[in-house]
Scaffold this motif. Structure first.
Motif, PDB file in Angstrom:
ATOM      1  N   LEU B 105       0.819  -1.214   0.000  1.00  0.00           N
ATOM      2  CA  LEU B 105       0.000   0.000   0.000  1.00  0.00           C
ATOM      3  C   LEU B 105       0.855   1.268   0.000  1.00  0.00           C
ATOM      4  O   LEU B 105       0.434   2.300  -0.522  1.00  0.00           O
ATOM      5  N   LEU B 106       2.055   1.188   0.548  1.00  0.00           N
ATOM      6  CA  LEU B 106       2.894   2.388   0.564  1.00  0.00           C
ATOM      7  C   LEU B 106       3.871   2.410  -0.613  1.00  0.00           C
ATOM      8  O   LEU B 106       4.719   3.309  -0.703  1.00  0.00           O
ATOM      9  N   GLU B 107       3.748   1.458  -1.521  1.00  0.00           N
ATOM     10  CA  GLU B 107       4.578   1.404  -2.732  1.00  0.00           C
ATOM     11  C   GLU B 107       6.061   1.579  -2.429  1.00  0.00           C
ATOM     12  O   GLU B 107       6.704   2.547  -2.833  1.00  0.00           O
TER      13      GLU B 107
ATOM     14  N   PRO D 129      -7.214  -3.486  -2.059  1.00  0.00           N
ATOM     15  CA  PRO D 129      -6.088  -3.789  -1.173  1.00  0.00           C
ATOM     16  C   PRO D 129      -5.565  -5.214  -1.352  1.00  0.00           C
ATOM     17  O   PRO D 129      -6.325  -6.143  -1.609  1.00  0.00           O
ATOM     18  N   ALA D 130      -4.259  -5.358  -1.169  1.00  0.00           N
ATOM     19  CA  ALA D 130      -3.622  -6.667  -1.295  1.00  0.00           C
ATOM     20  C   ALA D 130      -3.895  -7.560  -0.098  1.00  0.00           C
ATOM     21  O   ALA D 130      -3.686  -8.771  -0.158  1.00  0.00           O
ATOM     22  N   ALA D 137      -5.998   1.699   6.225  1.00  0.00           N
ATOM     23  CA  ALA D 137      -4.979   2.604   5.678  1.00  0.00           C
ATOM     24  C   ALA D 137      -5.280   2.968   4.227  1.00  0.00           C
ATOM     25  O   ALA D 137      -4.903   4.052   3.761  1.00  0.00           O
ATOM     26  N   ALA D 138      -5.967   2.084   3.506  1.00  0.00           N
ATOM     27  CA  ALA D 138      -6.360   2.430   2.135  1.00  0.00           C
ATOM     28  C   ALA D 138      -7.391   3.562   2.152  1.00  0.00           C
ATOM     29  O   ALA D 138      -7.385   4.431   1.276  1.00  0.00           O
ATOM     30  N   PHE D 139      -8.284   3.558   3.136  1.00  0.00           N
ATOM     31  CA  PHE D 139      -9.214   4.692   3.276  1.00  0.00           C
ATOM     32  C   PHE D 139      -8.434   5.980   3.599  1.00  0.00           C
ATOM     33  O   PHE D 139      -8.765   7.048   3.085  1.00  0.00           O
ATOM     34  N   MET D 140      -7.429   5.868   4.445  1.00  0.00           N
ATOM     35  CA  MET D 140      -6.636   7.064   4.765  1.00  0.00           C
ATOM     36  C   MET D 140      -5.957   7.594   3.498  1.00  0.00           C
ATOM     37  O   MET D 140      -5.968   8.794   3.229  1.00  0.00           O
TER      38      MET D 140
END
Lengths: 337, 337, 337, 337
Positions: B105-107, D129-130, D137-140
């Motif tokens: 998610l943070l690449e 998301p993976a 955190a994807a919502f953030m």
């Protein structure tokens, strides 16, 4: 000299596509103006309805249908039912207006940015012609793509200024195969496995009906003395529901579906994905010891099936060929429900 | 309990895919560590070579090959030869490492952003599994997809931390059809049209050789007393080049190609696109009055052909069936070159 | 009347882009023929080298560079280094030849199918003009896109027959902003938080050097009496490595990086993503109680950072403004390493 | 231990996003069950309405809104209004349910195939998301992406079984910059050019209102004694329509728009694209001799404008700074309409 517009109407006429469903905006006007008398425009009040009507019309007539939508927002409105048409495997030509080529680079109002990507997840082919002169041949390619197995929707994004351009000749009206037959060697192998089965079950999907294959399905059910289920969530009725062999629609869930097939050692699935589960109920995909044989004309369905060996073929041709190859059984027919 | 890695190696073993071509980086190490003794790793010094070797190996063995590339930059290096493999219709499983799921998610460094889109224009299926436990079954689906007609490359993006996870059971080893037969009704129509031809020409493409169909092609050429050309830029040799009927490779360009076929009223194209033109030399696609019949197992080739009627079928099955259906001709054979 | 080709060369001249890197094939010939004397062609022997040279040239000159690649296979060969150029944030115009518009619909040899999708994951803009006449203005848009913050590569797919077409006038040579300043209110808030810090640390990334901001970075380090680290895997050197405040490059991994920053209550990151971790070593992203302040001109970097509050700005403008706003500290400077 | 669902609701609460618009189906149930008392669900009867309400709510409140749609067909239904929200630059988090991870590989009923590609042309970020644990955190990240300039919609595809999984801690609540200031050097250059103008015109777009900058726009109009137009098809009212300087909305077409601006030598456009033309009426983009200065926070708007030099900045900050830098003029104010 004929225009792109005139040449396109001639082609659509030659293809028998003289009905257009739609909900037009200004970007579609250059296509629709001077609408020919021998064409019919079915005007929906929302793009979702236009797509749904075209889908139903194509299914009812057994021929591809044409639905003409407005640029990005109109196409967007139709996307929900395009998802359905994709799962229905309905041959649809979805065309949409696009802004003029002269202004596309500056993305003016009503430009469809990334037009071909907008519909891509739910069409077989998505295309914006590189030249106005390609529009008629793009329709020919769209028709060919939509009607070949596995049938489905295609999309054309058409700049509104292209219609008045001079055409570069008419495209050749071409015909394509709309079905293919099973590999004979693999078919014989499938027939042998079914013949050796102690207690086979037949599971049929919507493609059986699309192939007009109820008679072959009934003949095979009799030949095998086998019960028949519809695969979960069939997009069409694959078998006469009042036939004594018919057992109804299989449950949507992994465990319950396997339970419904308990006792069968061979499950022959024709014309359906394996399977349209919905709630996730864990379990085995098949009763213990059972094997699945999968016949469909959609290679994506065979690739993603979790179990089974598969055979690519038009369901109608495959059913008829299996009836030919299979000996009569001495099993008693299943008791009526 | 078996890991994802162990279960995947077991599956690859069962599929006969014990050779891996590659040029690894750190994101591939969790897959490659403790590399089994019965597997072979062919180490290329650049990803372009790895893909090219795998392509050649698959073509030479007639079986799908597996090439394992590094995350985005490594996969990028291999893209040029992936374009070639796509046009070669080579069944390749291209796998690549991906960063760990925990950090995607943070690449972080070496994450492949949009991994499945990177290769998409030149693979049949591009996938990053939703769970570590899906990797073995994703390989099974990749294998099925690559080997079904029309064959071609597929891509899997595999997070590096997935390999050590516990597997959720082994996927079923499934088999799929690798060819399909022509629709019998349409085949008879094609045979009738060829039989009625005054002066047919045969144009063959690389798929004839992929189908192992030189003998059937030779038999059909004799039966028709027809000259044989290779379609422009064939990816494999479709006919014995020292055969007296062989006329060489057709020119790459529209006008010149039609001129080379002058005098023929029917052009039967088998196992090739229509056509791999390169310089644009305007002209008619065919000699005046000629008709084209197109046989291939690739529906995209039939859809985009500018001329011709088409039949979907494995080229080998179609050639053999046409030999069966066609009567002997009393035309003299073409003079040797 | 000027051709598209002539108009494009005039524009490139006006933009100061008279150097072209490349590895040409036939689809690039119409662009390269009669190559003007005042232009320079740097001929690489492989597309990977062409892209890498253009990347280095752009970084060294501080200006965008132009690299011209062959259609799909050539562009594919260059993809690996395009991934690197993307991470380097190098302003590159990557152009590639495409087959002629006249034949694109039938996908002839050397057609780049889905040309704009091929490079899309690693460019800011990917485009194939809707008309030949748009090529010059498409270069202008490409230039504007590549040079605006955050800088990066763009891609143009250019049909080979377009170059000889008559142009529709020359596009206006436009200028765009190449940096933007911090929101004054938010900058003051950041300054106040840094001023209130007991023990701040400065972490700098490659964008500091791209902005030519070593002097401002040195001034800020002195003003804060703070140690300076380079962010993990910096694409350029962000700080003089022989400066007494410099502490080296932070570790690539979550846990170790936080340990390296132990004791600091405020971590000011400028011109870097947060962070280019590579091996996944679990841990906290920051020392206990520390807060991160993040300044960059790349909104994707601020969006995906797992921790920290952020400020969008050119790193050079932000560093200079912080020096202005921050009072001198009475902390002793960090001891030299 | 908190679940993914609980942690997500906590984050949404912390972000002030306690209103959810939607039209749910079964794939959304795991997110919606036990809906917290302090949240509000606004139930639309069609996805088009849900998206439109969320768009309006976000515009009215000046804060991002959350709309939760059903998997593929529901998301498809909402696409038309998502196109509008994109052009409105409305910060929207569009979330949609997805089938369970356990079955995604076999593409069961209600799986959204290529979920992230479905909405991609009209969102700033599209993500599945993976891991379940990444949802909060994807919502953030979604929130940060939507609210940074240029604001706009984002999309999250969320597997329905993820909500009940244990969370891996709560993501840090982060703040991002929601505007940026003009480069001071370039701003001074723009001010000098405006100051030297004989007869400037002001053209304002919807972003002026989004920035709450009517007062600054009025002050600048007075300082310049300049007439004010709204840019064609403004998504919001950029200037008080009863103000004596206001001249109405510019025509949508190239030629007529230039005619409307006849006599002006400098056209300062703030907070709009250049321009939302719709019917294509050929002509010059500006009156002869006029120059355009373009201020917006959207680099795509500046890149694609056919004419003008541009400055990236929040329209409100830029207008206020121009008022500061510009001297009073001795031109008479424009006569009221």
């Amino acid at each position: 000299m004929a225009t792109v517009r005139e040449t396109t109407y001639d082609l659509l006429r030659a293809l028998g596509m003289t009905t257009v469903f739609g909900n037009p905006g200004s970007t579609e006007e250059p296509f629709l103006q001077d609408f020919p008398d021998d064409f019919r425009y079915v005007h929906a009040l929302h793009e979702a309805s236009a797509v749904a009507m075209a889908d139903g019309y194509a299914q009812a007539t057994g021929r591809p249908a044409h639905v003409n939508l407005h640029t990005a927002p109109g196409t967007g409105n139709g996307m929900g039912n395009l998802v359905t048409a994709w799962h229905n495997k309905t041959p649809l030509i979805v065309s949409a207006g696009q802004q003029t080529r002269e202004m596309l680079l500056l993305e003016p109002r009503l430009a469809s940015r990334h037009a071909t990507e907008l519909t891509q997840p739910y069409v077989k082919w998505s295309h914006e012609p590189a030249r106005a002169q390609d529009i008629p041949a793009a329709f020919m390619r769209a028709y060919a793509t939509a009607t070949q197995p596995p049938t489905g929707p295609v999309f054309l994004s058409l700049p509104m200024d292209d219609w008045a351009q001079p055409a570069a000749g008419a495209p050749e009206v071409r015909t394509v195969a709309t079905r293919y037959a099973p590999d004979p060697a693999r078919l014989r192998e499938f027939a042998a496995r079914v013949a050796a089965s102690r207690c086979p079950a037949l599971v049929l999907g919507g493609a059986v009906d699309r192939a007009g294959a109820w008679p072959a399905a009934v003949a095979l059910a009799k030949r095998l003395a086998a019960p028949v289920w519809a695969a979960p969530a069939p997009e069409r009725a694959p078998f006469p529901e009042d036939h004594p062999h018919f057992r109804g629609v299989l449950p949507y869930a992994i465990g319950p579906l396997a339970e419904a097939l308990a006792g069968h050692d061979t499950v022959l699935v024709v014309g359906a994905p394996v399977f349209r589960y919905y709630p996730h109920v864990p379990g085995d995909h098949l009763p213990a010891g059972a094997r699945l044989l999968h016949v469909t004309d959609d290679p994506d369905e065979t690739a993603r099936a979790p179990v089974g060996d598969s055979l690519l073929a038009d369901p109608g041709l495959a059913l008829a060929a299996l009836v030919e190859l299979l000996p009569a059984t001495d099993r008693p027919p299943p008791a009526p429900r």
